[in-house]
Structures are given as C-alpha cells and as structure tokens.
Design a protein around this motif. Structure first.
Motif, PDB file in Angstrom:
ATOM      1  N   ASP A 114       5.692   1.704  12.884  1.00  0.00           N
ATOM      2  CA  ASP A 114       4.845   2.876  12.661  1.00  0.00           C
ATOM      3  C   ASP A 114       4.557   3.610  13.966  1.00  0.00           C
ATOM      4  O   ASP A 114       4.278   4.812  13.952  1.00  0.00           O
ATOM      5  CB  ASP A 114       3.525   2.450  12.013  1.00  0.00           C
ATOM      6  CG  ASP A 114       3.708   2.024  10.558  1.00  0.00           C
ATOM      7  OD1 ASP A 114       4.858   2.010  10.092  1.00  0.00           O
ATOM      8  OD2 ASP A 114       2.708   1.703   9.900  1.00  0.00           O
ATOM      9  N   SER A 126       7.010   4.664   5.378  1.00  0.00           N
ATOM     10  CA  SER A 126       6.363   3.472   5.915  1.00  0.00           C
ATOM     11  C   SER A 126       5.680   2.646   4.837  1.00  0.00           C
ATOM     12  O   SER A 126       5.944   1.442   4.696  1.00  0.00           O
ATOM     13  CB  SER A 126       5.345   3.872   6.985  1.00  0.00           C
ATOM     14  OG  SER A 126       4.572   2.772   7.390  1.00  0.00           O
ATOM     15  N   LEU A 127       4.799   3.241   4.072  1.00  0.00           N
ATOM     16  CA  LEU A 127       4.071   2.475   3.060  1.00  0.00           C
ATOM     17  C   LEU A 127       5.024   1.955   1.994  1.00  0.00           C
ATOM     18  O   LEU A 127       4.919   0.797   1.562  1.00  0.00           O
ATOM     19  CB  LEU A 127       2.984   3.336   2.412  1.00  0.00           C
ATOM     20  CG  LEU A 127       2.126   2.640   1.354  1.00  0.00           C
ATOM     21  CD1 LEU A 127       1.459   1.396   1.906  1.00  0.00           C
ATOM     22  CD2 LEU A 127       1.070   3.596   0.804  1.00  0.00           C
ATOM     23  N   ARG A 130       6.894  -1.439   2.439  1.00  0.00           N
ATOM     24  CA  ARG A 130       6.278  -2.711   2.037  1.00  0.00           C
ATOM     25  C   ARG A 130       6.892  -3.234   0.748  1.00  0.00           C
ATOM     26  O   ARG A 130       7.246  -4.421   0.633  1.00  0.00           O
ATOM     27  CB  ARG A 130       4.765  -2.514   1.859  1.00  0.00           C
ATOM     28  CG  ARG A 130       4.007  -3.768   1.432  1.00  0.00           C
ATOM     29  CD  ARG A 130       2.642  -3.401   0.878  1.00  0.00           C
ATOM     30  NE  ARG A 130       2.746  -2.603  -0.332  1.00  0.00           N
ATOM     31  CZ  ARG A 130       1.747  -1.873  -0.829  1.00  0.00           C
ATOM     32  NH1 ARG A 130       0.583  -1.815  -0.227  1.00  0.00           N
ATOM     33  NH2 ARG A 130       1.930  -1.195  -1.954  1.00  0.00           N
ATOM     34  N   ASP A 156       3.074  -3.992  10.401  1.00  0.00           N
ATOM     35  CA  ASP A 156       2.158  -3.380   9.459  1.00  0.00           C
ATOM     36  C   ASP A 156       2.476  -3.648   7.993  1.00  0.00           C
ATOM     37  O   ASP A 156       1.656  -4.202   7.256  1.00  0.00           O
ATOM     38  CB  ASP A 156       2.118  -1.868   9.703  1.00  0.00           C
ATOM     39  CG  ASP A 156       1.542  -1.534  11.059  1.00  0.00           C
ATOM     40  OD1 ASP A 156       1.467  -2.440  11.905  1.00  0.00           O
ATOM     41  OD2 ASP A 156       1.172  -0.378  11.286  1.00  0.00           O
ATOM     42  N   LYS A 157       3.641  -3.242   7.514  1.00  0.00           N
ATOM     43  CA  LYS A 157       3.969  -3.412   6.095  1.00  0.00           C
ATOM     44  C   LYS A 157       4.768  -4.687   5.841  1.00  0.00           C
ATOM     45  O   LYS A 157       4.943  -5.089   4.695  1.00  0.00           O
ATOM     46  CB  LYS A 157       4.810  -2.214   5.593  1.00  0.00           C
ATOM     47  CG  LYS A 157       4.289  -0.853   6.010  1.00  0.00           C
ATOM     48  CD  LYS A 157       2.834  -0.651   5.685  1.00  0.00           C
ATOM     49  CE  LYS A 157       2.286   0.611   6.323  1.00  0.00           C
ATOM     50  NZ  LYS A 157       2.298   0.624   7.792  1.00  0.00           N
ATOM     51  N   ASN A 303      -5.813  -0.268   6.583  1.00  0.00           N
ATOM     52  CA  ASN A 303      -4.625  -0.365   5.738  1.00  0.00           C
ATOM     53  C   ASN A 303      -4.724  -1.525   4.759  1.00  0.00           C
ATOM     54  O   ASN A 303      -4.102  -1.508   3.691  1.00  0.00           O
ATOM     55  CB  ASN A 303      -3.369  -0.533   6.602  1.00  0.00           C
ATOM     56  CG  ASN A 303      -2.890   0.782   7.191  1.00  0.00           C
ATOM     57  OD1 ASN A 303      -2.989   1.824   6.568  1.00  0.00           O
ATOM     58  ND2 ASN A 303      -2.392   0.727   8.412  1.00  0.00           N
ATOM     59  N   HIS A 307      -3.248  -2.912   1.199  1.00  0.00           N
ATOM     60  CA  HIS A 307      -2.321  -4.040   1.181  1.00  0.00           C
ATOM     61  C   HIS A 307      -2.897  -5.259   0.454  1.00  0.00           C
ATOM     62  O   HIS A 307      -2.192  -5.901  -0.337  1.00  0.00           O
ATOM     63  CB  HIS A 307      -1.949  -4.440   2.609  1.00  0.00           C
ATOM     64  CG  HIS A 307      -1.183  -3.403   3.344  1.00  0.00           C
ATOM     65  ND1 HIS A 307      -0.274  -2.563   2.727  1.00  0.00           N
ATOM     66  CD2 HIS A 307      -1.179  -3.042   4.661  1.00  0.00           C
ATOM     67  CE1 HIS A 307       0.246  -1.750   3.624  1.00  0.00           C
ATOM     68  NE2 HIS A 307      -0.288  -2.024   4.790  1.00  0.00           N
ATOM     69  N   THR A 598       1.308   0.882  -4.988  1.00  0.00           N
ATOM     70  CA  THR A 598       2.524   0.099  -5.150  1.00  0.00           C
ATOM     71  C   THR A 598       3.346   0.608  -6.320  1.00  0.00           C
ATOM     72  O   THR A 598       2.799   1.215  -7.255  1.00  0.00           O
ATOM     73  CB  THR A 598       2.179  -1.393  -5.363  1.00  0.00           C
ATOM     74  OG1 THR A 598       3.376  -2.143  -5.560  1.00  0.00           O
ATOM     75  CG2 THR A 598       1.268  -1.586  -6.552  1.00  0.00           C
TER      76      THR A 598
END
Length: 606
Positions: A114, A126-127, A130, A156-157, A303, A307, A598
């Motif tokens: 990121d 990016s998100l 995940r 991060d993810k 975040n 998550h 998601t």
C-alpha cells in the motif's frame, strides 16, 4: 481476575448472534476432519504428481505416515516486509524433517504494498487483494495433501486474507510465521515533518526522497504502527503466532529459531499427533474479542474494523461495529507507538512489547484468559518472551513492568481510559475514527463542508489556496462499490498543514485511511457509501457538519440536505487500467464496509 462484565456481555452477544452460522461452520469442519488424512485418499497417480517435485522427501511422502506441512507464502522481494520469507521454506523443510515429517510449498499468494500504491490507481485493487489472497491460498491447499499449514505473511491485506483461507481449511492446524520489523531508521516524526514541508513547497523532491529512503531502508516491516504491525499484534492476541514472535527483527538467529519452531509446532498440532488443535478451535468468539481489545489497547489500524469483520464471518462469527465501540469504551489505551506517539515498534518491543500489554490486560480482566492457542491452552503463555540460550529456543517470563512509561503503561494508569477506535453514527451515516492520536481539542469539529469526488481534487484546492477557515473535507465515491475503497493517506500531509495553521479540520469519507493515519480527525468507512445514495452523496459545499468523537455522532446540521437528489459521479476512469477491469465483478458483488467489504457471501447467511 474475573473477566470484565462488558467483555463477557459483548462476547455472549456475538455468540448468540452467530449461533446458527457458527454451528453450520463447525459442522463443515467436523465433516472435513472425519475424512481422515487427506493424501491417503488420493490415487497412486495423484500422489505421484504431488510428490514428484519433493526431492529428498519424495520417498518419505510416498511411504511414510508422518505429517506433511503445507507452506503458503506471500514472498516477494519488492516488499521489504516479505523479502525475509525467501529463505523460510528451507528452514521449515529442515525443521519438519527433524520432527520426522515433511513440508512443501503449497502455493504463493499475491502481496501488494500500500505504500507503493498510495495515491495511485493500484490502490483501488488493495482491499480486493485480501479476498484474492484468500482464494489463492485456498487453491494452494485444495490439493488436500497436507496435515497442517504454516502461513507466511505480514502486511495490510495479506494476513487477513490468509486468516480467511485458514478458516476455510479450519479442520487443519495453522501457525502464522512473521518476518519481523526492519531496524529503526529515520524517526517517523522526522519523516512526517519532511512530507509536510514538501506538501507546503518548503523543500524539494530530493530532500523528500532522502528522508523516505532513510526511513524505509531495509528488509522487514515498516516500523510505524499501521495495519501491518497491527496484524502482528492480532496474531498474538488471537493465538496464531508463537508467543513473542511478532517483533523480532529479520535475519537474526532468534528469528530463524522461531521459524523452525513454528514448523515443528504446526506438525505437533496435527491430527496425527496427540495435541490436535485446528484453526476452528482457536478462532472462536473469545479470540476475536481478545483481538478487538488488543486493537483498542494499542491504538491499532482502523482497517481492522473491516478486516476483523470479514475474518470472523469466514468462521461463522458475526461481528458488528457496535461490538468494537462497546469494547473500546472499557479498554484503556496502554501503548503509544507512532503515529500515536514518537516510538516505533522496535522501541515498543524493547519497552516490554506485546507480552507486557497482554499481561496488564489479563490482570485487569480485559481479556479471555482461557483461549486455545498454537502454544497451548491459555493466553498467559503470551506474557512470555522467546530467548536463545546456548542455541536452544526457550521462553522466559516477559516484562512485568514497563521499561519506558512514555511508550507503555499499565492498564491501571493508561494514556487514556478508553480505546483508540470510535464508532460514529448520525444523520450522515455510520463511520469510524481512530482517536488515539487525535488531541482532545480536535475531537469535535463543527464546520462547513467542502465536497470532493476524489483526492486529487482536494490537493488541487489546497494548492490553489481554497481551503481556508474551519472546514470538513468530504471525499466521496471512494467506497468499495465505487472504486474498491482505496486508502486516502496521501491527504494526511495536506490536512495536517491546515490543522497546523490553527484551522479546525476534519475529514469525512466513504473511503479508507491508512493504519498510519494520525492527528487529524477522520470519519472514515462511511456507510451507506455515495454510490448507494447515502447521505454523503447529498452534500454540497457549505453544508454545516458536526464530527463528534466525544458523543460518537456524525451529523448534518443544515436543513433540507436529505431531501436533495443524490449526486452522481463519472466513475469510468476507475473501471480500467492497472488491472482494474479485472475487478468489475468484485465492485459489483462487494458487501458494505460494515459487513467486511468482502465478495464472499454465504458465511453468515447474507
């Protein structure tokens, strides 16, 4: 110490809410477990394919009954945090052989940075990465030749995606193996100062580049307490790391010893041994509550309000942002790590680290003490720290007192009495704020809005001198359905400059901010998002807004705003380039931020 009533009540509320979905999940895991060691059911041809590349382990796999360990790795040498994983598979194979078993790299997963994509088009993937990571790990484990797994990931993810995948194979034991933080470089506050100077035109790009390279200078995780290091904290609080493993620097003898021990431990926890402890037994509601408490106590990344919801739902556990808010109210902030203070994670670790934090929270009754972990039953094990004695890895009692009270304090004398995260709700919708780094005088901002449809427009307005006086900067059409919910961390220097000039400033967005976001109050993850016609889509310049982290309110004070038709935006530029065209199905199917943002449905009956 008995468990605090709020900790108990929130846990019971989660368990009650999750009862049908959790029961269905556990039934699936039992069915998978009852099938027995997976590779025994393969045909001879299938087994030959699986073992052909195993080198010296080929015969042991074909004829032995010892455990086979699957390695899921996020290694690449573009991410400093993941570069140390290059040599982990060999360490793991050797450790598995010493334990009488075998290990194979089951597969790799993507791992994006990121920091590299911040403010660029790639951040819009990016998100979603995940969920791609979760799917890639599931593909790797789908060969069904493994008795346990180890997961190599940090950032991060990556860790949330790996946890989601681990729960899909929750009948298997899993140990998460971190790489550790890079050694301390240029202090984070000095780096931030140079960034602000560059944004204000006071220094050139050469000075900015020199500062950044001095800060991000070697292998390992970035040393500020953002999402990556919050991930490491969660894995200890939730029992998926070995005790004290999170913040040991890469490429050290202790780091390598922990990696080898993690492999041995994963095999020992398999159904072939006497300590069968699958992921589905470790990650229950109590483990997630412990993780949320840890997040609040340390001022971790916002975040994780997305998550953790997604991670929990993968195991049939339904979390709500109200759970986070209620736990925050009773959780003291016991750590100050940049951007919530001047210390980096190496200083935090030296001052007592996670072992001290877990110990003081256990003493205060703020954690469930009796959870299952990869180290055995009981969270007290995580108050210990690893040591190398004559080459042997041992665990000894960790710090019982803070070694630096500017970084760590006991729960009885915290930096502030409540946690670092706050849920905000009102006529503008529902959002969250990281308050641990925001000075009390900035917790309430009432000011007219300046409304933008992307972050570049904010920067242009700043450069043009338009952002004068008190202002609530609104950046909309940044939600998961609009463009993948990118982080807007690149706005931090601009907003910090305005606040430093004495203006009262806040940010409101349906996008995300980095786990490194700090001193400017930011109401983020706003739901409903603008593309869904939420109130943020009805705002205009000059509308009076109130962002109140004290009362937890997020309100439109001007009359008639909700009677307007929602604004629309041209999102065509978000649809293609840098791989974005491949993610149209994700944008169409993604759940709101409150449900984890998601694409995976069906975990909780949605």
């Amino acid at each position: 110490m008995p468990v605090h009533p709020t900790i108990r009540d929130v846990t019971e509320r989660i368990e009650s809410r999750s009862k049908p979905t959790r029961a269905a999940y556990l039934d699936r895991m039992k069915a998978a477990r009852d099938q027995g060691p997976a590779r025994a059911h393969l045909s001879c041809s299938g087994q030959a394919h699986a073992y052909a590349g195993a080198g010296t382990d080929q015969q042991a796999l074909a004829t032995g009954r010892a455990g086979n360990l699957g390695i899921i790795t996020a290694y690449n040498d573009m991410l400093s945090a993941h570069r140390p994983f290059e040599h982990f598979p060999e360490l793991i194979r050797d450790a598995a052989r010493d334990a009488g078993g075998t290990a194979q790299v089951a597969g790799g997963v993507p791992a994006m940075c990121d920091g590299v994509t911040q403010g660029a088009a790639g951040m819009e993937l990016s998100l979603f990465s995940r969920d791609v990571i979760a799917m890639a790990a599931a593909v790797a484990l789908s060969h069904n030749v493994f008795d346990a797994a180890v997961f190599l990931g940090v950032c991060d993810k990556i860790v949330p995606g790996l946890v989601i995948a681990a729960q899909s194979f929750g009948h298997l034991p899993a140990v998460f193996l971190p790489a550790g933080p890079m050694t301390s470089g240029l202090p984070n506050d000095e780096k931030a100062k140079v960034r602000q100077q560059f944004a204000a035109g006071e220094v050139g790009r050469e000075a900015l580049m020199a500062a950044e390279m001095a800060s991000y200078h070697g292998a390992g995780t970035c040393t500020f307490y953002g999402t990556a290091n919050s991930n490491q904290m969660l894995m200890e609080f939730m029992g998926l790391h070995l005790p004290g493993a999170s913040f040991v620097n890469p490429d050290t003898p202790l780091r390598d010893a922990l990696t080898r021990e993690g492999a041995r431990r994963a095999l020992a926890l398999s159904a072939l041994g006497d300590e069968y402890t699958p992921v589905c037994r470790i990650l229950d509601a109590r483990a997630f509550v412990n993780g949320i408490v840890g997040l609040n106590a340390t001022g971790g990344s916002t975040n994780h309000l997305i998550h953790l919801v997604a991670m929990a739902r993968a195991g049939g556990i339904v979390l709500d942002w109200e759970d986070f808010s209620d736990l925050s109210e009773v959780t003291p902030l016991v750590a100050r790590v940049y951007p919530n203070g001047l210390a980096d994670v190496n200083h935090f670790h030296a001052a007592g680290g996670l072992g001290y934090v877990i110990g003081t929270l256990l003493e205060a009754g703020l954690l469930h003490p009796d959870t299952e972990t990869v180290a055995g039953r009981g969270l007290h094990r995580y108050t210990q720290e690893p040591k190398l004695t004559d080459g042997d890895l041992t665990w000894q009692a960790g710090a019982s007192e803070s070694l630096n009270d500017r970084i760590l304090r006991p729960a009885s004398d915290p930096f502030q009495p409540s946690g670092g995260l706050r849920r905000l709700a009102g006529s503008l919708g529902t959002g969250v704020m990281k308050v641990s780094a925001v000075a009390p005088e900035h917790h309430v901002v009432e000011a007219p809005a300046r409304v933008f449809d992307d972050q570049e427009a904010v920067k242009a307005a700043f450069k043009a001198g338009e952002l004068t006086g008190d202002v609530v900067v609104v950046v909309r059409f940044q939600g998961p359905r609009a463009n993948g919910m990118p982080e807007l961390h690149s706005l931090t220097p601009v907003l910090s400059i305005l606040q430093g000039r004495g203006q009262r400033v806040a940010l409101v967005t349906d996008g995300r901010m980095s786990g490194a976001s700090g001193k400017v109050p930011a109401a983020i993850h706003l739901c409903p998002e603008a593309l869904d016609g939420g109130p943020i889509a009805r705002l205009r310049d000059g509308d009076l807004l109130r962002v109140d982290a004290v009362s937890g309110r997020l309100d439109i004070l001007s009359e008639g705003v909700l009677d307007r038709a929602p604004a629309t935006a041209d999102l065509s530029l978000n649809a293609a380039g840098t791989g974005r065209e491949l993610f149209a199905a994700f944008r169409d199917a993604v759940s709101p931020a409150t449900a984890g943002a998601t694409v995976f449905g069906g975990f909780d009956g949605d």
